[in-house]
Design a protein around this motif. Structure first.
Motif: not given
Length: 98
Positions: A84, A88, A91-92
């Protein structure tokens, strides 16, 4: 502190200042304080764990298979959280390059 009076403590302080320098002493003291806090928290945690293990009901037996399954479950949970976190981070990174 057997036999340590004011003159001995002053000599020790002068030697410490000569070895490490006046400017590094606050950083060293801060570091020692942090280490002491971490050590104290770990000791408290060990005491809690010891109290919890003593509180088990007499006759409860944990088998090696149960221990292994519990360890595998913790490892799976850690891997899931790591995945996860990686998702993340990706994604950032993707949001900032646009």
């Amino acid at each position: 502190m057997a036999g340590l009076g004011a003159p001995e403590l002053i000599i020790i302080a002068i030697i410490i200042i000569a070895l490490f320098g006046w400017k590094k002493l606050p950083d060293m003291a801060r570091s020692v304080g942090r280490s002491a806090r971490v050590f104290k928290s770990e000791v408290d945690e060990m005491k809690k764990d010891g109290a919890a293990s003593q509180a088990t009901i007499k006759g409860d037996v944990v088998t090696k298979d149960e221990e292994r399954r519990a360890a595998e479950a913790r490892a799976d949970e850690a891997e899931r959280k790591a995945a996860e976190a990686r998702a993340e981070a990706e994604r950032l990174r993707g949001d900032t390059t646009v």
